[in-house]
Write a protein that holds these residues in place. Structure first.
Motif, short mmCIF file in Angstrom:
data_model
loop_
_atom_site.label_atom_id
_atom_site.label_comp_id
_atom_site.label_asym_id
_atom_site.label_seq_id
_atom_site.Cartn_x
_atom_site.Cartn_y
_atom_site.Cartn_z
N VAL A 49 0.74 -1.30 0.03
CA VAL A 49 -0.08 0.10 -0.16
C VAL A 49 0.75 1.25 0.08
CG1 VAL A 49 -2.07 -0.99 1.25
CG2 VAL A 49 -0.15 0.14 2.41
N THR A 50 0.32 2.13 -0.45
CA THR A 50 1.01 3.63 -0.25
C THR A 50 0.17 4.47 0.48
OG1 THR A 50 0.04 4.34 -2.42
CG2 THR A 50 2.27 3.23 -2.51
N ALA A 51 0.96 5.56 1.38
CA ALA A 51 0.05 6.45 2.07
C ALA A 51 0.99 7.70 2.00
CB ALA A 51 0.45 5.98 3.61
N THR A 52 0.35 8.99 2.48
CA THR A 52 0.88 10.15 2.42
C THR A 52 1.27 10.73 3.90
OG1 THR A 52 -1.39 11.20 2.00
CG2 THR A 52 -0.18 10.84 0.21
N ALA A 53 2.19 11.43 4.09
CA ALA A 53 2.38 11.82 5.37
C ALA A 53 2.91 13.26 5.41
CB ALA A 53 3.45 10.90 6.30
N ALA A 197 4.51 12.48 14.91
CA ALA A 197 4.32 13.60 14.08
C ALA A 197 2.92 13.87 13.84
CB ALA A 197 5.22 13.52 13.02
N GLY A 198 2.05 12.79 14.25
CA GLY A 198 0.49 13.08 13.94
C GLY A 198 0.11 12.43 12.61
N ASP A 199 0.97 11.79 11.71
CA ASP A 199 0.70 10.98 10.68
C ASP A 199 0.33 9.71 10.99
OD1 ASP A 199 1.35 13.01 8.71
OD2 ASP A 199 3.36 12.47 9.23
N VAL A 200 -1.05 9.66 11.43
CA VAL A 200 -1.61 8.38 12.23
C VAL A 200 -1.86 7.33 11.33
CG1 VAL A 200 -3.36 7.28 13.56
CG2 VAL A 200 -2.24 9.59 14.07
N ASP A 201 -2.43 7.66 10.23
CA ASP A 201 -2.84 6.66 9.06
C ASP A 201 -1.48 6.01 8.64
OD1 ASP A 201 -5.37 6.77 9.43
OD2 ASP A 201 -5.77 7.73 7.67
N ALA A 202 -0.58 6.91 8.32
CA ALA A 202 0.72 6.44 7.41
C ALA A 202 1.56 5.56 8.72
CB ALA A 202 1.59 7.32 7.21
N SER A 203 1.31 5.73 9.83
CA SER A 203 1.90 4.95 10.90
C SER A 203 1.33 3.68 10.95
CB SER A 203 1.87 5.90 12.25
OG SER A 203 2.10 4.96 13.35
N GLN A 204 -0.09 3.77 11.08
CA GLN A 204 -0.63 2.27 11.07
C GLN A 204 -0.45 1.57 10.10
OE1 GLN A 204 -2.49 1.06 13.92
NE2 GLN A 204 -2.23 -0.69 12.64
#
Length: 253
Positions: A49-53, A197-204
């Motif tokens: 998967v890819t995410a943004t942060a 840093a608050g990038d919760v979705d990217a972290s999960q």
């Protein structure tokens, strides 16, 4: 280059421009996927998967670490394409890295413990940035001994603020034996930093991708094919189906 039928070459250049040595340790003759480097028995590619942060992760990778298919630094780049990977050199640092460190666009923080008094003046507790600056977490990717050597011998990193990672998390890494359960692998460190840093979705997502890698690789070592998707795998597949981040991450069919 196929990992099953090799030429006489001993090294190759990967997609990040890093020279890698062909894997010849235990399991080196397994039929491996050319993309994810895992045995095809439990390929990781279906779960990518890819995410943004807002924050970025830059890895300074010890040359020996680049050769290991068990390295988890590459998982970060799979999930966060903005991730940059540089091969460490004491005397010949990467020109691109030096240019990026000098850019006002970024606010880099070197991730390292606050356990020595000689650099106490460089310690910060939160990744604070100014204006539109992009926070950057620089991780020294290697064994603990290698990371300490990289830290001490890299003059071009000597002025960077140091951000220690304090977490109660214990490692879940199954593929190497750490000196302590509190010693996290590279992907685990990045996931914790992104959460900070608050990038919760990217972290999960990175956490789930790491767990999937962990399970796939561990199962392949004993020649076991995973049958039912784990909860982490299910969340990754659900994210793939949405195609965006408008659906809550933890909703799984």
């Amino acid at each position: 280059m196929s990992r099953k039928h090799r030429s006489d070459a001993t090294t190759f250049i990967d997609e990040n421009g890093i020279e890698r040595r062909l894997f010849r340790a235990r399991g080196s003759f397994a039929d491996r996927c050319d993309a994810c480097m895992l045995p095809r028995l439990n390929c990781l590619c279906p779960y990518q998967v890819t995410a943004t942060a807002r924050a970025e992760v830059w890895l300074i990778m010890h040359p020996h670490e680049a050769y290991k298919p068990t390295n988890t630094g590459r998982l970060i780049k799979d999930v966060l394409p903005s991730t940059r990977i540089f091969q460490w050199s004491r005397t010949e640092p990467d020109d691109e890295l030096l240019a990026l460190l000098a850019s006002n666009r970024y606010r880099p923080f070197l991730i390292f413990p606050d356990d020595q008094p000689d650099y106490a003046d460089r310690i910060v507790r939160q990744p604070a940035v100014e204006g539109e600056q992009i926070p950057v977490f620089i991780i020294l990717d290697g064994t603990w001994r290698q990371a300490r050597r990289m830290f001490r011998q890299s003059v071009y990193l000597a002025s960077l603020p140091i951000l220690p990672l304090h977490t109660d998390r214990l490692t879940r890494y199954k593929l190497r034996t750490p000196a302590s359960e509190s010693h996290l692998c590279t992907a685990e460190v990045a996931a914790e930093l992104l959460k900070m840093a608050g990038d919760v979705d990217a972290s999960q997502l990175l956490d789930d991708y790491f767990d999937t890698f962990n399970d796939c690789y561990a199962a392949s070592r004993v020649h076991h094919r995973l049958q039912a998707p784990t909860e982490a795998m299910q969340r990754l597949l659900a994210w793939q189906r949405t195609g965006n981040d408008s659906v809550p991450l933890f909703e799984v069919d």
